[in-house]
Design a protein around this motif. Structure first.
Motif, PDB file in Angstrom:
ATOM      1  N   GLN B1094       0.851  -1.302   0.053  1.00  0.00           N
ATOM      2  CA  GLN B1094      -0.045  -0.069   0.098  1.00  0.00           C
ATOM      3  C   GLN B1094       0.781   1.234  -0.085  1.00  0.00           C
ATOM      4  O   GLN B1094       0.370   2.428  -0.370  1.00  0.00           O
ATOM      5  N   ASP B1095       2.119   1.128   0.356  1.00  0.00           N
ATOM      6  CA  ASP B1095       2.905   2.298   0.403  1.00  0.00           C
ATOM      7  C   ASP B1095       3.413   2.615  -0.999  1.00  0.00           C
ATOM      8  O   ASP B1095       4.369   3.497  -1.269  1.00  0.00           O
ATOM      9  N   GLY B1096       2.962   1.786  -2.088  1.00  0.00           N
ATOM     10  CA  GLY B1096       3.449   2.093  -3.452  1.00  0.00           C
ATOM     11  C   GLY B1096       4.874   1.287  -3.631  1.00  0.00           C
ATOM     12  O   GLY B1096       5.376   1.818  -4.960  1.00  0.00           O
ATOM     13  N   ALA B1097       5.241   0.590  -2.784  1.00  0.00           N
ATOM     14  CA  ALA B1097       6.775   0.354  -2.913  1.00  0.00           C
ATOM     15  C   ALA B1097       6.589  -1.232  -3.570  1.00  0.00           C
ATOM     16  O   ALA B1097       5.508  -2.049  -3.298  1.00  0.00           O
ATOM     17  N   ILE B1098       7.510  -1.495  -4.444  1.00  0.00           N
ATOM     18  CA  ILE B1098       7.967  -2.701  -4.923  1.00  0.00           C
ATOM     19  C   ILE B1098       8.965  -3.650  -4.572  1.00  0.00           C
ATOM     20  O   ILE B1098      10.165  -2.789  -4.723  1.00  0.00           O
ATOM     21  N   CYS B1099       8.955  -4.825  -3.980  1.00  0.00           N
ATOM     22  CA  CYS B1099      10.150  -5.376  -3.552  1.00  0.00           C
ATOM     23  C   CYS B1099      10.383  -6.532  -4.140  1.00  0.00           C
ATOM     24  O   CYS B1099       9.461  -7.406  -4.584  1.00  0.00           O
ATOM     25  N   LEU B1100      11.569  -6.718  -4.516  1.00  0.00           N
ATOM     26  CA  LEU B1100      11.901  -8.105  -5.411  1.00  0.00           C
ATOM     27  C   LEU B1100      12.891  -8.699  -4.339  1.00  0.00           C
ATOM     28  O   LEU B1100      13.772  -8.272  -3.499  1.00  0.00           O
ATOM     29  N   TRP B1101      12.392 -10.214  -4.263  1.00  0.00           N
ATOM     30  CA  TRP B1101      13.112 -10.820  -3.133  1.00  0.00           C
ATOM     31  C   TRP B1101      13.594 -12.149  -3.697  1.00  0.00           C
ATOM     32  O   TRP B1101      13.099 -12.645  -4.833  1.00  0.00           O
ATOM     33  N   ASP B1102      14.585 -12.718  -3.005  1.00  0.00           N
ATOM     34  CA  ASP B1102      15.186 -13.911  -3.255  1.00  0.00           C
ATOM     35  C   ASP B1102      14.523 -14.950  -2.550  1.00  0.00           C
ATOM     36  O   ASP B1102      14.772 -15.156  -1.269  1.00  0.00           O
ATOM     37  N   VAL B1103      13.830 -15.800  -3.111  1.00  0.00           N
ATOM     38  CA  VAL B1103      12.904 -16.869  -2.528  1.00  0.00           C
ATOM     39  C   VAL B1103      13.866 -17.902  -1.680  1.00  0.00           C
ATOM     40  O   VAL B1103      13.616 -18.546  -0.848  1.00  0.00           O
ATOM     41  N   LEU B1104      15.071 -18.201  -2.190  1.00  0.00           N
ATOM     42  CA  LEU B1104      15.958 -19.019  -1.749  1.00  0.00           C
ATOM     43  C   LEU B1104      16.508 -18.533  -0.420  1.00  0.00           C
ATOM     44  O   LEU B1104      16.676 -19.439   0.690  1.00  0.00           O
ATOM     45  N   THR B1105      17.060 -17.347  -0.333  1.00  0.00           N
ATOM     46  CA  THR B1105      17.814 -17.042   0.717  1.00  0.00           C
ATOM     47  C   THR B1105      16.686 -15.983   1.734  1.00  0.00           C
ATOM     48  O   THR B1105      17.001 -15.552   2.893  1.00  0.00           O
ATOM     49  N   GLY B1106      15.770 -15.650   1.147  1.00  0.00           N
ATOM     50  CA  GLY B1106      14.886 -14.736   1.962  1.00  0.00           C
ATOM     51  C   GLY B1106      15.234 -13.008   1.756  1.00  0.00           C
ATOM     52  O   GLY B1106      14.801 -12.434   2.594  1.00  0.00           O
TER      53      GLY B1106
END
Lengths: 234, 1235
Positions: B1094-1106
């Motif tokens: 909702q803050d308008g932010a987009i995060c990309l994550w590494d699913v393997l390491t978190g």
């Protein structure tokens, strides 16, 4: 010269009004039907005046030498009231045609496009050009050729019986009117030919009526479609 | 009639075959056509260049006879205009006079006063000359051209030019040919200057006319260093009398012998003047051209639905123009030389030939079905229009034939040209234009689609890379770049090919340069071939400077053009001059350098101390140095036109006059001596005349600058300020004004008729699909299953009970009915229903609002009739009763605010519940989540109930009611179902199939993310078992749930994202980083995880390491949806902006402004094709370049209802959610076509 110039009148939907028509928003400011009518009449009037001047020049230059004394003054060398007359006549004709179409209940469907109208105007100017520039053996030949060309113009761009009838009657009336003017001495012909009329006068009148009618119909079509659109929106 | 029909059929078949041919072999046909055009135009090379310069023809004097009126056969090189007598004969008497020897006591005025004074005696001589021989007495009066009056507009010339009598002009005319006036004139130069026009002038001036030589050669000025005065007396004769002229010549030569004169007198030159275009003719001409351009404009404006409108318009114009050229070329080839003025008849020819056929062809071809092959489209389009084309052509030919029989030569010629032009135009249309059209259409289809192909998908990632390396060094990946800097650069690089070509042209100014070079060449040729032009000027210059060459080399350069004539004329004199005089004679002369008299044919015996009178080759035809308008303007003053006529110029009579200083002093006017001596003696006389040149140049420059400024102002006024700004050009668009990309390019719009899936009575809430089937659920809780291929409604849940075949038959039958009636009814009911939704509670007090219960769509109604035959009609009683009961217990679940797009902002939970389950099960909860796998539909209800339905049969297979908290999201992967609940708990279910026989794999897997779905047969007993329930997965409602690659990702309003393993439901990571509730999550098979909050932010994550890979802020407001491709991340937000980010660097590439309310609807069809929803339309975008490919309007009427959801199926279909309707769009079939 003066008399010759009298014969050329009407037509030519200059690019000006066509542009105006394509500017939807400008027209959309006008909701009143009467205003619209006046605008159309004004456009037709200006077209008529413009064409009268240009075609007048076309006829005038037949006799001039390399350096005409004053080109601008020669445009206006004919009686001052001729171009306004042509303008008025073209406005009347251009408004009459769509009116008659709607009265008769047979809307004109044949080639209703601006490009076709432009073509018609070009052909009309061409007919005038030919009558001014081409040397014919005798006046009968000139008249016949012009008559054939005018009929061809009607067939190519109009093909409606009402258009033909109106064209013939108006051209006859106009020729008669010019004759009356000549008898009353307002004008005189430089050299009367073929039954004491400028033999090509009726043909040019006819072609002019057809052309002006074409323009008038096209303008009316715009208004029509605009009004339709408007009601649709409402 | 039958004959006509047969003919028609034959023509149509022939055109069909021809169309196939053209579309099959475009390149050879275009080459062939170009070759034939060039061949036909080849004879045009022999035609003279357009221009109005005069042409000349030289004959000998001795055997001259007045040419006959009729051209007699072939007379060698005699030009065709050379027949009949000329308008006039021009006899010039060229006088060169000097005071010699020059005395230092003389004042500058003496240079020209007494020489000019001599003109009167010469005039007298000429006028009074009488020749008597055996045939009688002839005087000039009898032979000369009698003029009767000046042209009326030339009153100011009246005093100068002769008004009647002989046309004889000389400088004496300034003083009315009266010696007394001349003698009493205190300032000769002022008199001469008085008549010069004030402004700038290009044609002959009065001074040129009277002096007969160009002003700077006359020597009448204070700065005349040569002290030789040159002028002519021009006699215009109307009859040619050789003996009279000879006697005149002899007489003058005798009186004023010019001993050293080597001028040839055996040639006369006939100059033919072309028709001049005056302003009077120009105005009608310009008018016709304006009409012509308007015609072309209005015609080409109608070309539509093609790849390149301009290209086709150009092709159309080229077709017409080259057919004209071909007709002229062919006519000349067969010996018909055009006598008509080309410029005048050209517009009429274009109008006669017309562009209509071309437009008709285009229209016909583009209106053929889009999914046909290009070849067939062209062929069909051609054959559709074949009859009308042939008919029109025949009519036009007939009209022209009639014109031909008018027997007027001019009209006949015009007709001939028109016929040939028509035929060649037909030829070009059939071959050239058709082929161009086929190429264009092929390009249009390819452009949309080539990136769609799986085969090419692999190539795509590389595509931008070579581009970058070629134009700009690639940005080093790891180094930080600010978004604002990077964006425009990327935009510029990712241009479509079309724009790259345009930019290349703009950068190199290719067209401009070609035009400039062409113009320069043309002008050059004109100037060179112009008799008054550069050639003679060069000759004059060379002959003037040749003595200078003698100073250095002493030998006359052999290549001088005048040399042969000169030597041939008087070899002895020429040979004798050069070595001797210059070095030895006159020290005074030497000091003056080349300013001194430098004529080629210098007199050897000239008085050493005085000015020398020399006769050179350029004096022989001195009139050549005059403006070529000289003679026409002279004659025009007397109302005689030279257009299309010719004059004969007789050899000049040279007259040399030497005056001694005493004579000059005698003739002085008292004021002459008071005249100040030249203040700047070093200034050459030429400089004065050059000044006018500079003035002209300066004025021209100023005018040019002014013009540029004016145009700039116009541009600023007319052009929008935000032109070219990123993402603004396509904002709120209405139907009718099309979206266009940043460069103003508006791609073609195609109206395709999508499959409308109607049946839901309320707004559609959830959509699910596995590629074959499509399940949708509306606010009323009704689930419908559709065939994703055909759009048939297979099942309505809950309303089970019909067989498949029966249903289809019924549907077919009733679809017609519903089409007819739904138009009427829906139009009336729809707004009612919309309005009633919020206002239902107050209404309820009086009477129940039944609108949602009235099923206006008959497609769903009849089944009830059929299944229960005895109950005819609609059971209103039952419905009303149910409506009363359902309205009573409004279940009060807190509505998760973050689900606003799907849970309906206008209809709160209470109204939802009241509307749910009116038919069938009587369940009072609404469906909040829907998943479809195989033929099982998993539906999560607001009551916390999980149901599994058979999609085909419409029967409830099992249900689970372990929890009462509403299911907000579902994930269905192979045989596991994950349900997220409103209370933040996460339930893992296992679907057990007791008879696991029918595990068929079918269909292509869904965009690589979903394993093949099992298919359950209807006999299987399906059991849904809760395996694990994570009670407090989140402490706030779970808003998003996604599952892929064995992971389940949940996003909640508690700002966290959690990753679970699907097998053991174990929580792997809790990802923190957002400062607002999670609203969108994307995860795919390749373990890419992206989340938006909702803050308008987009995060990309590494699913393997978190770990968090990148974190960008892109939107004002919630991120509503997220999609990733291999190279980029696409996000959309509540601000209706779609942003495309580079996945690896997190740099924003560009953004697309969406329409209000359509922001969330987006989908990716392939690696590079993005589809977004709009008001009643969907648009396709090229992801690599960010430009709009195509916009598809979904309904012909264009009622602008926004697309609220958009689902991309794996068979390239798109499902759009329009309120209560679904729209199934097959991505324009052209996408799949590969040519």
């Amino acid at each position: 010269m003066t008399t010759m110039s009298n014969s050329d009148r009407r037509q030519r939907p200059g690019s000006k009004e066509s542009h105006r028509c394509s500017w939807g928003p400008y027209i959309s400011a006008i909701t009143n039907r009467t205003t619209n009518l006046f605008i159309r009449g004004g456009m037709l009037f200006s077209v008529g005046v413009f064409l009268a001047l240009v075609l007048n020049l076309l006829q005038v230059q037949r006799n001039v030498t390399l350096f005409p004394p004053d080109v601008i003054s020669s445009i206006f060398s004919s009686a001052w009231w001729v171009p306004p007359c042509c303008g008025t006549a073209s406005a009347v004709i251009g408004l009459l045609y769509p009116c008659i179409d709607s009265r008769l209940g047979e809307p004109h469907k044949f080639k209703r496009e601006w490009s076709s109208v432009m073509r018609c105007v070009a052909v009309f100017v061409g007919i005038n050009h030919a009558s001014a520039k081409v040397d014919f053996a005798n006046n009968v030949q000139l008249s016949l050729t012009l008559a054939a060309l005018s009929i061809g113009l009607w067939w190519t761009f109009d093909r409606s019986r009402s258009g033909f009838g109106l064209g013939v009657s108006i051209s006859l009336l106009a020729t008669l009117a010019t004759q009356l003017l000549v008898y009353n001495g307002v004008f005189q012909y430089t050299s009367p030919d073929f039954l004491y009329i400028r033999s090509w006068l009726p043909c040019i009148f006819f072609a002019g009526v057809i052309t002006m009618g074409n323009i008038g119909r096209q303008l009316a079509l715009y208004e029509h479609s605009f009004l339709q659109q408007k009601t649709h929106q409402d | 009639m039958t004959l006509r029909e047969q003919l028609r059929k034959k023509i149509s078949a022939a055109f069909y075959r021809h169309g196939l041919l053209c579309a099959s072999y475009p390149v050879p046909i275009i080459l062939f056509t170009s070759a034939s055009i060039l061949t036909c135009c080849y004879p045009l090379l022999r035609l003279p260049l357009p221009g109005t310069g005069p042409v000349e023809f030289t004959t000998g004097v001795r055997d001259y006879n007045v040419p006959f009126h009729e051209p007699q056969g072939d007379l060698g090189e005699r030009p065709d205009w050379y027949h009949g007598p000329p308008v006039a004969y021009i006899q010039q008497v060229l006088v060169k006079a000097a005071v010699s020897p020059w005395d230092s006591s003389l004042v500058p005025v003496d240079v020209f006063r007494s020489p000019l004074g001599k003109v009167f005696s010469l005039l007298e001589e000429i006028r009074n000359h009488v020749h008597t021989d055996s045939s009688g007495i002839r005087s000039l009066e009898a032979l000369c051209l009698q003029v009767t009056g000046l042209f009326p507009g030339l009153r100011r010339m009246q005093s100068v030019l002769p008004e009647h009598g002989c046309l004889l002009v000389s400088p004496g005319n300034y003083w009315q040919n009266q010696r007394e006036l001349f003698d009493s004139d205190p300032d000769l130069l002022r008199t001469i200057q008085k008549h010069e026009p004030k402004g700038l002038h290009t044609s002959a001036t009065l001074r040129d006319l009277l002096f007969g030589v160009p002003g700077k050669f006359t020597g009448v000025s204070h700065y005349n260093r040569k002290r030789v005065v040159t002028y002519t007396i021009t006699v215009v004769l109307s009859h040619y009398d050789a003996s009279f002229l000879n006697s005149l010549r002899n007489r003058l030569k005798q009186l004023h012998p010019s001993a050293n004169c080597s001028l040839r007198d055996d040639h006369m030159v006939h100059v033919h003047f072309k028709e001049e275009i005056g302003i009077a003719e120009l105005i009608p001409l310009v008018t016709t051209y304006i009409i012509l351009f308007a015609y072309i404009y209005f015609s080409t404006r109608k070309i539509d639905m093609v790849k390149s409108k301009w290209g086709l318009a150009l092709a159309a114009v080229v077709t017409v123009l080259s057919s004209l050229l071909m007709s002229v070329g062919l006519c000349t080839l067969f010996g018909l030389t055009p006598t008509l003025n080309g410029g005048e008849i050209f517009p009429y020819l274009v109008v006669v030939i017309g562009l209509e056929n071309v437009l008709v062809l285009t229209k016909s071809v583009v209106s053929t079905p889009v999914d046909l092959e290009v070849k067939l489209r062209i062929a069909q389009g051609l054959s559709n229009e074949s009859w009308s084309i042939m008919k029109n052509m025949a009519t036009e030919l007939c009209i022209i034939l009639i014109g031909y029989f008018t027997l007027v030569p001019a009209i006949q010629e015009f007709c001939l040209f028109a016929v040939v032009g028509l035929v060649s135009d037909f030829f070009l249309q059939m071959f050239f234009f058709t082929t161009v059209l086929s190429i264009d259409i092929r390009r249009m289809e390819l452009a949309d689609l080539n990136r769609r192909l799986p085969a090419e998908a692999g190539l795509l990632p590389q595509k931008p890379v070579p581009l970058r390396t070629r134009e700009v060094p690639p940005p080093p990946r790891p180094s930080p770049h600010t978004i604002t800097l990077q964006t425009p650069a990327f935009r510029n690089l990712r241009l479509p090919k079309r724009l790259r070509v345009v930019y290349f042209l703009a950068r190199t100014r290719l067209a401009q340069r070609i035009i400039m070079v062409g113009t320069v060449i043309w002008i050059g040729i004109l100037v060179y071939t112009d008799p008054a032009g550069i050639r003679t000027y060069l000759a004059a210059q060379v002959s003037e400077q040749s003595p200078l060459g003698d100073h250095g080399g002493g030998v006359l350069p052999p290549h001088l053009p005048v040399a042969p004539v000169f030597r041939g004329g008087d070899p002895t004199s020429t040979l004798s001059i050069h070595p001797a005089p210059d070095p030895t004679t006159l020290p005074e002369n030497q000091s003056q350098g080349h300013l001194g008299p430098a004529r080629a044919g210098r007199l050897p015996h000239a008085p050493p101390a005085g000015p020398q009178i020399t006769w050179g080759a350029d004096d022989e035809e001195g009139w050549r140095r005059l403006s070529f308008r000289h003679w026409p303007s002279l004659f025009s003053y007397y109302n005689i036109t030279l257009a299309k006529k010719y004059i004969s110029i007789l050899p000049v009579i040279p007259v040399t006059i030497h005056l001694n200083p005493q004579e000059a002093i005698d003739m002085r006017h008292p004021q002459d001596t008071r005249h100040p001596p030249p203040s700047i003696p070093k200034v050459s006389a030429d400089f004065q005349t050059d000044l006018t040149l500079y003035k002209v140049a300066a004025l021209g420059l100023a005018a040019g600058v002014l013009l540029v400024l004016l145009l700039f102002c116009l541009y600023r006024v007319l052009c929008p300020r935000n032109y070219g700004q990123n993402g603004v050009a396509h904002g709120r668009r209405r139907r009718g004004d099309l979206p266009c990309d940043d460069y103003g390019y508006s791609p073609p719009v195609s109206e395709i008729s999508p499959l409308l899936l109607r049946g839901h009575s309320m707004d559609i809430e959830c959509l699910a699909s596995d590629g074959m089937l499509l399940a949708s659920c509306c606010l009323a809780g009704q689930i419908r299953v559709w065939d994703a291929q055909t759009g048939d409604c297979l099942t309505v849940i809950p309303k089970p009970g019909w067989g498949h075949v029966k249903l289809l038959l019924l549907l077919l039958l009733l679809l017609l009915l519903s089409l007819l009636l739904s138009h009427v009814l829906l139009d009336e009911c729809y707004p009612l229903r919309r309005r009633s939704a919020p206002s239902r509670p107050p209404l309820f007090t009086n009477q129940p609002d039944l609108t949602p219960l009235i099923d206006t769509n008959f497609a769903s109604l009849p089944p009830s009739n059929v299944s229960t035959p005895p109950r005819v009609g609609f059971d209103f009683g039952g419905l009303v009763e149910r409506a009363y009961t359902e309205h009573e217990p409004p279940s009060t679940y807190p509505s998760p605010s973050s689900r606003s797009p799907s849970l309906g902002d206008s209809t709160g939970p209470s109204t939802q519940d009241s509307a749910v389950g009116t038919q069938g099960s009587g369940d009072v909860s609404s469906v909040w989540a829907l998943e479809l796998r195989g033929n099982l539909i998993a539906a999560g209800r607001s009551s916390g109930k999980l149901e599994l339905w058979d999609a085909v049969e419409g029967s409830l297979r099992c249900s689970n009611e372990d929890s009462v908290s509403g299911i907000t999201a579902l994930a269905f992967l192979s045989n596991r179902i994950v349900a997220a609940r409103l209370n933040g708990s996460l339930d893992f279910f296992n679907v057990e199939i007791n008879k696991p026989l029918g595990l068929l794999h079918r269909g292509a897997p869904c965009r690589g993310s979903v394993p093949p779905s099992p298919c359950y047969s209807s006999e299987d007993v399906i059991n849904c078992q809760l395996t694990r329930s994570v009670q407090c997965a989140h402490h706030k409602p779970i808003t998003v749930l996604r599952a892929a690659a064995g992971r389940v990702v949940t996003g909640s309003q508690d700002h966290t994202v959690r990753v679970y393993r699907l097998e053991d439901s174990c929580c792997l990571f809790t990802l923190q980083g957002h400062s607002g509730g999670i609203t969108a999550i994307y995860i795919d098979q390749t373990m890419v995880l992206a989340s938006g909050g909702q803050d308008g932010a987009i995060c990309l994550w590494d699913v393997l390491t978190g770990s968090r890979v990148s974190h960008v802020y892109g939107h004002r407001g919630d991120v509503t949806s997220l999609v990733c491709t291999n190279s980029c991340v696409i996000s959309s937000g509540l601000d209706d902006l779609i942003c495309i980010w580079d996945r690896s660097t997190g740099i924003k590439l560009y953004s697309i402004q969406q329409e209000v309310g359509c922001g969330a609807s987006l989908g990716v069809i392939s690696e590079s094709l993005l589809v977004t929803g709009g008001q009643g339309c969907v648009s396709f975008w090229d992801l690599n370049f960010g430009d709009l490919l195509q916009t598809v309007y979904l309904s012909p009427s264009g009622d602008g209802q926004g697309v609220r959801q958009l689902l991309v199926l794996d068979n390239a279909a798109i499902v759009c959610d329009f309120g209560s309707e679904l729209s199934l769009v097959y991505v324009p079939s052209v996408l799949e076509k590969l040519d």
